[in-house]
Design an enzyme around this catalytic site. Sequence first.
Site, mmCIF file in Angstrom:
data_model
loop_
_atom_site.group_PDB
_atom_site.id
_atom_site.type_symbol
_atom_site.label_atom_id
_atom_site.label_comp_id
_atom_site.label_asym_id
_atom_site.label_seq_id
_atom_site.Cartn_x
_atom_site.Cartn_y
_atom_site.Cartn_z
ATOM 1 N N TYR A 101 -7.901 29.253 -70.557
ATOM 2 C CA TYR A 101 -9.300 28.546 -69.962
ATOM 3 C C TYR A 101 -8.562 27.355 -69.190
ATOM 4 C CZ TYR A 101 -13.338 25.390 -70.056
ATOM 5 O OH TYR A 101 -14.434 24.549 -69.733
ATOM 6 N N GLU A 190 -14.762 25.463 -63.148
ATOM 7 C CA GLU A 190 -14.207 26.175 -64.568
ATOM 8 C C GLU A 190 -13.618 27.408 -64.012
ATOM 9 O OE1 GLU A 190 -16.293 26.100 -68.771
ATOM 10 O OE2 GLU A 190 -17.028 27.986 -67.430
#
Length: 380
Positions: A101, A190
């Site tokens: 991530y 993101e």
Amino acid sequence: MDLYEYQGKELFKRFGIPVSEGRLALSPAEARGAATDLGGPVVVKAQVLTGGRGKAGGIKLAASPDEAEARAREILGLDIRGHVVRKLWVERASEIAKEYYLSLAFDRSEKKPLFMLTTEGGVEIEQVAAEKPDALVRLHVDPLEGFQPYMARRLIYGAAIDDPEEQKQIAEIVGRLYRAFVECDAMLCEINPLIVTPEGGVRALDSKFTVDDNALYKHPDIAEMRDIDAADPQEAIAREKGVTYVKLDGEIGVLGNGAGLVMSTLDVTALAGGRPANFCDLGGGGGAQGVVDALEVITSDPHVKALLFNVFGGITRCDEVARGILAALDQMKIGLPVVVRLDGTNAEEGRRLLAEAAPPNLHVEPTMLDAARRAVELAR
Ligand code: GDP
Ligand code: MN
């Protein structure tokens, strides 16, 4: 403004962040075409402005064009947390060895962009932050210093990514993500998951990209990505007319001048037992055109049963607003009950004008609470 995954990936690609090749599809037939074009297994992905699509059945693998068409048929029309799927992104399927991530978001409290990196990707980041806070590396970037390569190294070592090939690729992606963020005036970029393939290639498998609305004038290409169909119809009309409007789900159409006064009017409406249908700030513009534009937006919502004007004349004069309201009612033939409360500069003159004209559906009340009560009563 939130972008769809495929739009965010287009921007990623522009800044050199690796993504999979894909095509947009609006029908099962187009999904088949896209799969044929791409060749080999694909993944069919619902394009909606909300996360958690995978869990909701909005992301499916397909081994052939036939399968892609069948999966597209299943996903199109699906309701994912109130968002109906109308578009699909069909991309070449990836083999996944690891899911990481990486994000860069604007941290308002620190007034700095904040990087977050963890090897615990693929799941929601809130879950990682709650369950394994130590696995989540955070790093603020001082905007005056700008991005420096040591920052990428600090993130990567902090997350305990020790494969040199991964380190090299992720360091590049971190730097490019910073450029994309700054140059697009983003609020959030993101990548979840950022994958490592079995061959060791790193790329963005998903994208969440939010651009600051106030900077869109600098980015006509991004502004054009806005999906008019997905927006609320009232908010789309408001944007077009330049009316400051936020849709709510009640039945009392609220208009006032000044954001603070309008916010209080929403509260008072609720206090009187009603539910506001919207927030609408007339601003300084009490003139007829401003009122007409605002009323057009508000009354295009079929749930609106009564209108409530709450005006406090400061710089704006109440007589001018009264003329604006009368002119608008005259032009628009509004059948709904209209309740008006005027106070402040030239309020008496304003009320006199309204009383003289006295359209049958117009009700003047002395205070904000009286006006709200009357509007709620008339909406029943
Ligand atoms: P989200 O659920 O809305 O965050 O959508 P994502 O694009 O992140 O996809 C959710 C999950 O689907 C990912 O975490 C992957 O596990 C899986 N997935 C997505 N694309 C692929 C792919 O190309 N290959 C494989 N094997 N899995 C994928
Ligand atoms: Mn995701």
